[in-house]
Enzyme design. Structure first.
Site, PDB file in Angstrom:
ATOM      1  N   GLU A  81      -5.078   5.065   2.869  1.00  0.00           N
ATOM      2  CA  GLU A  81      -5.732   4.128   1.941  1.00  0.00           C
ATOM      3  C   GLU A  81      -6.976   4.723   1.267  1.00  0.00           C
ATOM      4  OE1 GLU A  81      -3.937   1.586   1.645  1.00  0.00           O
ATOM      5  OE2 GLU A  81      -5.067  -0.182   1.050  1.00  0.00           O
ATOM      6  N   HIS A 124      -9.110  -9.042   0.206  1.00  0.00           N
ATOM      7  CA  HIS A 124      -9.796  -7.773   0.499  1.00  0.00           C
ATOM      8  C   HIS A 124     -11.218  -7.846  -0.070  1.00  0.00           C
ATOM      9  CE1 HIS A 124      -6.035  -6.263   1.807  1.00  0.00           C
ATOM     10  NE2 HIS A 124      -5.783  -5.356   0.882  1.00  0.00           N
ATOM     11  N   VAL A 159       5.706  -9.278  -0.250  1.00  0.00           N
ATOM     12  CA  VAL A 159       5.397  -9.286  -1.683  1.00  0.00           C
ATOM     13  C   VAL A 159       6.524  -9.982  -2.450  1.00  0.00           C
ATOM     14  CG1 VAL A 159       4.880  -7.863  -3.704  1.00  0.00           C
ATOM     15  CG2 VAL A 159       4.005  -7.196  -1.462  1.00  0.00           C
ATOM     16  N   THR A 193      13.079 -10.499   0.171  1.00  0.00           N
ATOM     17  CA  THR A 193      12.838 -11.112   1.487  1.00  0.00           C
ATOM     18  C   THR A 193      11.473 -10.708   2.070  1.00  0.00           C
ATOM     19  OG1 THR A 193      14.040  -9.243   2.416  1.00  0.00           O
ATOM     20  CG2 THR A 193      15.275 -11.290   2.122  1.00  0.00           C
ATOM     21  N   LYS A 217      -6.169   6.845  -1.766  1.00  0.00           N
ATOM     22  CA  LYS A 217      -5.782   6.007  -2.916  1.00  0.00           C
ATOM     23  C   LYS A 217      -7.022   5.353  -3.519  1.00  0.00           C
ATOM     24  CE  LYS A 217      -1.414   4.777  -0.720  1.00  0.00           C
ATOM     25  NZ  LYS A 217      -0.827   3.776   0.169  1.00  0.00           N
ATOM     26  N   ASN A 249      21.261  -5.056   5.086  1.00  0.00           N
ATOM     27  CA  ASN A 249      21.266  -6.056   6.179  1.00  0.00           C
ATOM     28  C   ASN A 249      21.229  -7.476   5.653  1.00  0.00           C
ATOM     29  OD1 ASN A 249      21.106  -3.969   7.963  1.00  0.00           O
ATOM     30  ND2 ASN A 249      18.858  -4.064   8.157  1.00  0.00           N
ATOM     31  N   SER A 250      20.559  -7.668   4.504  1.00  0.00           N
ATOM     32  CA  SER A 250      20.413  -9.030   3.961  1.00  0.00           C
ATOM     33  C   SER A 250      21.494  -9.357   2.946  1.00  0.00           C
ATOM     34  CB  SER A 250      19.048  -9.164   3.269  1.00  0.00           C
ATOM     35  OG  SER A 250      18.013  -8.846   4.156  1.00  0.00           O
ATOM     36  N   GLN A 282     -10.138  -5.109   4.716  1.00  0.00           N
ATOM     37  CA  GLN A 282      -8.844  -5.497   4.168  1.00  0.00           C
ATOM     38  C   GLN A 282      -8.031  -6.413   5.086  1.00  0.00           C
ATOM     39  OE1 GLN A 282      -8.558  -1.297   1.697  1.00  0.00           O
ATOM     40  NE2 GLN A 282      -6.675  -2.282   2.297  1.00  0.00           N
ATOM     41  N   ASN A 305      -5.554  -9.971  -2.127  1.00  0.00           N
ATOM     42  CA  ASN A 305      -4.726  -8.744  -2.111  1.00  0.00           C
ATOM     43  C   ASN A 305      -3.266  -8.966  -2.447  1.00  0.00           C
ATOM     44  OD1 ASN A 305      -5.063  -9.980   0.611  1.00  0.00           O
ATOM     45  ND2 ASN A 305      -3.434  -8.551   1.131  1.00  0.00           N
ATOM     46  N   CYS A 339      -3.940  -2.271  -3.708  1.00  0.00           N
ATOM     47  CA  CYS A 339      -4.734  -3.509  -3.646  1.00  0.00           C
ATOM     48  C   CYS A 339      -6.210  -3.241  -3.321  1.00  0.00           C
ATOM     49  CB  CYS A 339      -4.127  -4.459  -2.619  1.00  0.00           C
ATOM     50  SG  CYS A 339      -3.684  -3.653  -1.075  1.00  0.00           S
TER      51      CYS A 339
HETATM   52  P1  NAP Z   1       7.960  -6.068   3.781  1.00  0.00           P
HETATM   53  O1  NAP Z   1       7.430  -7.439   4.000  1.00  0.00           O
HETATM   54  O2  NAP Z   1       8.221  -5.203   4.938  1.00  0.00           O
HETATM   55  O3  NAP Z   1       9.328  -6.206   2.906  1.00  0.00           O
HETATM   56  C1  NAP Z   1      10.104  -5.101   2.598  1.00  0.00           C
HETATM   57  C2  NAP Z   1      11.259  -5.460   1.682  1.00  0.00           C
HETATM   58  O4  NAP Z   1      11.972  -4.239   1.393  1.00  0.00           O
HETATM   59  C3  NAP Z   1      12.266  -6.430   2.291  1.00  0.00           C
HETATM   60  O5  NAP Z   1      12.751  -7.286   1.288  1.00  0.00           O
HETATM   61  C4  NAP Z   1      13.372  -5.498   2.775  1.00  0.00           C
HETATM   62  O6  NAP Z   1      14.657  -6.107   2.822  1.00  0.00           O
HETATM   63  C5  NAP Z   1      13.353  -4.481   1.647  1.00  0.00           C
HETATM   64  N1  NAP Z   1      14.051  -3.252   2.027  1.00  0.00           N
HETATM   65  C6  NAP Z   1      13.924  -2.532   3.159  1.00  0.00           C
HETATM   66  N2  NAP Z   1      14.769  -1.480   3.144  1.00  0.00           N
HETATM   67  C7  NAP Z   1      15.435  -1.536   1.962  1.00  0.00           C
HETATM   68  C8  NAP Z   1      16.448  -0.745   1.363  1.00  0.00           C
HETATM   69  N3  NAP Z   1      16.955   0.311   1.982  1.00  0.00           N
HETATM   70  N4  NAP Z   1      16.884  -1.106   0.126  1.00  0.00           N
HETATM   71  C9  NAP Z   1      16.405  -2.199  -0.496  1.00  0.00           C
HETATM   72  N5  NAP Z   1      15.447  -3.001   0.032  1.00  0.00           N
HETATM   73  C10 NAP Z   1      14.973  -2.671   1.249  1.00  0.00           C
HETATM   74  O7  NAP Z   1       6.998  -5.228   2.819  1.00  0.00           O
HETATM   75  P2  NAP Z   1       5.902  -5.768   1.745  1.00  0.00           P
HETATM   76  O8  NAP Z   1       4.601  -6.005   2.414  1.00  0.00           O
HETATM   77  O9  NAP Z   1       6.492  -6.832   0.917  1.00  0.00           O
HETATM   78  O10 NAP Z   1       5.685  -4.451   0.884  1.00  0.00           O
HETATM   79  C11 NAP Z   1       6.689  -3.998  -0.015  1.00  0.00           C
HETATM   80  C12 NAP Z   1       6.073  -2.912  -0.887  1.00  0.00           C
HETATM   81  O11 NAP Z   1       4.938  -3.426  -1.583  1.00  0.00           O
HETATM   82  C13 NAP Z   1       5.595  -1.694  -0.111  1.00  0.00           C
HETATM   83  O12 NAP Z   1       5.808  -0.535  -0.911  1.00  0.00           O
HETATM   84  C14 NAP Z   1       4.107  -1.957   0.041  1.00  0.00           C
HETATM   85  O13 NAP Z   1       3.389  -0.783   0.210  1.00  0.00           O
HETATM   86  C15 NAP Z   1       3.803  -2.612  -1.289  1.00  0.00           C
HETATM   87  N6  NAP Z   1       2.605  -3.438  -1.309  1.00  0.00           N
HETATM   88  C16 NAP Z   1       2.396  -4.415  -0.372  1.00  0.00           C
HETATM   89  C17 NAP Z   1       1.217  -5.188  -0.475  1.00  0.00           C
HETATM   90  C18 NAP Z   1       0.928  -6.321   0.441  1.00  0.00           C
HETATM   91  O14 NAP Z   1      -0.141  -6.943   0.260  1.00  0.00           O
HETATM   92  N7  NAP Z   1       1.779  -6.633   1.409  1.00  0.00           N
HETATM   93  C19 NAP Z   1       0.298  -4.958  -1.487  1.00  0.00           C
HETATM   94  C20 NAP Z   1       0.574  -3.971  -2.418  1.00  0.00           C
HETATM   95  C21 NAP Z   1       1.726  -3.223  -2.315  1.00  0.00           C
HETATM   96  P3  NAP Z   1      15.306  -6.613   4.235  1.00  0.00           P
HETATM   97  O15 NAP Z   1      14.655  -7.912   4.539  1.00  0.00           O
HETATM   98  O16 NAP Z   1      16.748  -6.743   3.887  1.00  0.00           O
HETATM   99  O17 NAP Z   1      15.021  -5.545   5.248  1.00  0.00           O
END
Ligand code: NAP
Length: 359
Positions: A210, A251, A16, A13, A213, A40-41, A184, A336, A158
């Site tokens: 950041e 980025h 990413v 959901t 990293k 929750n989902s 970014q 990114n 990224c």
């Molecule tokens: P996000 O939009 O906040 O989505 C988070 C996801 O994690 C949702 O599907 C959420 O589900 C799920 N989640 C939360 N708590 C959980 C639990 N206890 N067990 C299982 N699933 C759970 O975050 P995002 O931007 O996609 O980022 C996700 C990861 O990718 C992070 O580690 C982030 O650092 C990394 N990342 C992101 C990017 C980027 O460009 N956005 C780039 C590189 C890496 P619900 O909807 O049910 O809460």
């Protein structure tokens, strides 16, 4: 010929996770068979959950919309449906590590977007065009985990996925010092402008964690496998500043570099034009045909014009010129959430599939 694999998305959901769906729903050899997220989902239909949360330009198929989202902690339920999982969850580091290891120990390979295991020395951290040989560390990781099939592979942050590709073909000139200032996009924080109105007409000079990293992760990418671990290289020295800018995706980095044996501008451009990695040689579905594109136009690359080149998987470079303190400076851009996140992870999985590690 690569065989077909059933794949699950953990964090389906999220920002990413949504990208994973757009990249995998019509993939030639990966088929989405499970979606999971937090409790929750769990139990809800994907289409209902995403009615006012879907942030991608492209939609999802009816078949995806009809899927019931599973609880990511219910590994047995996911295991019966998949051959491997893609993972992108917003959990803290310790909980993410535990979740990913639990999947790997249940013999489900994990292709991860999370940072939790990037420093684990027998976990490959891959930019497929650069360090595809690190895939072989999976043998050592499986010994440690006591698995036959399960393992974890991660993609790097990224922020480094513009300048590390641009520097890779220049390594044999002896890269001594690099300074990189990254600009970014807000999707890197999982946000859109609707979710983060404070970013409109604004620049924030901090992205927590950041810079470390950006300075350290390239050293693992350029490291070598020795005695069952990847040993980081100690060169080049890298200094970075990471800044959040009011851009939806993409980025950019302003890069300064000094070499032991300074190449000419023509030599650098020739290296960029001719660089190919294993994904190009293998013709993997998400590999860009031309990985590095150099623009002669003085005002390119531009984020809106160039981030989507080759489906957001190419890296675009411009403004290569002499510098007053370093040897050269240039500007480089990568998408990114495509090259830097889900697209890079899918390409990584294609590479690992081609090498037979999912069998
Ligand atoms: P996000 O939009 O906040 O989505 C988070 C996801 O994690 C949702 O599907 C959420 O589900 C799920 N989640 C939360 N708590 C959980 C639990 N206890 N067990 C299982 N699933 C759970 O975050 P995002 O931007 O996609 O980022 C996700 C990861 O990718 C992070 O580690 C982030 O650092 C990394 N990342 C992101 C990017 C980027 O460009 N956005 C780039 C590189 C890496 P619900 O909807 O049910 O809460």
């Amino acid at each position: 010929m690569i065989k077909n694999y059933r794949v699950g998305i953990i964090g389906a959901t999220g920002m990413v996770g949504q990208r994973f769906i757009t990249l995998l729903q019509n993939h030639p050899f990966f088929t989405i068979t499970a979606l999971s997220a937090s409790k929750n989902s769990a139990g809800k239909k994907y289409a209902d959950l995403m009615a006012d949360r879907w942030a991608m330009k492209e939609g999802f198929t009816d078949a995806i919309g009809e899927m019931t989202v599973l609880d990511a902690d219910n590994i047995d339920a996911v295991k019966s449906l998949v051959d491997l999982v893609f993972c992108a969850v917003s959990l803290n580091k310790e909980d993410t590590k535990k979740l990913e290891e639990a999947y790997a120990k249940a013999e489900i390979p994990v292709i991860s977007n999370n940072s939790a295991h990037r420093k684990t020395p027998d976990v490959p951290m891959l930019i497929p065009e650069i360090n595809s040989e690190h895939v072989d560390i999976i043998h050592s990781q499986r010994k440690r985990l006591g698995t036959k099939k399960g393992f974890i592979a991660v993609k790097p942050n990224c922020s480094i996925q513009s300048y590390v590709p641009a520097l890779e073909p220049l390594k044999d000139f002896g890269i001594e010092k690099v300074a990189a200032c990254t600009y970014q996009a807000i999707s890197g924080a999982g946000k859109t402008f609707d979710m983060w109105p404070e970013m409109i007409d604004n620049v924030i000079p901090l992205i927590p964690g950041e810079e470390e990293k950006s300075e350290k992760e390239p050293l693992k990418i350029w490291g070598k496998i020795e005695n069952d671990v990847i040993v980081d290289t100690d060169k080049p020295e890298i200094s970075s500043q990471c800044i959040r800018v009011p851009v939806s995706d993409g980025h950019m980095a302003a890069v300064f570099v000094t070499f032991k044996n300074k190449p000419s501008i023509d030599e650098i451009k020739e290296r960029w034009a001719s660089y190919k990695g294993e994904p190009q040689e293998l013709g993997l579905p998400n590999a860009p045909k031309q990985f590095l594109h150099y623009f002669e136009e003085a005002d390119r690359p531009q984020t809106r014009l160039d981030r989507d080149l080759e489906n957001g998987m190419a890296v675009t470079i411009g403004r290569l010129r002499e510098d007053t303190l370093f040897d050269y400076k240039f500007v480089v851009l990568s998408h990114n959430t495509l090259r830097g996140a889900a697209g890079g992870a899918v390409l990584m999985a294609e590479l690992i599939a081609a090498k037979g590690y999912f069998d």
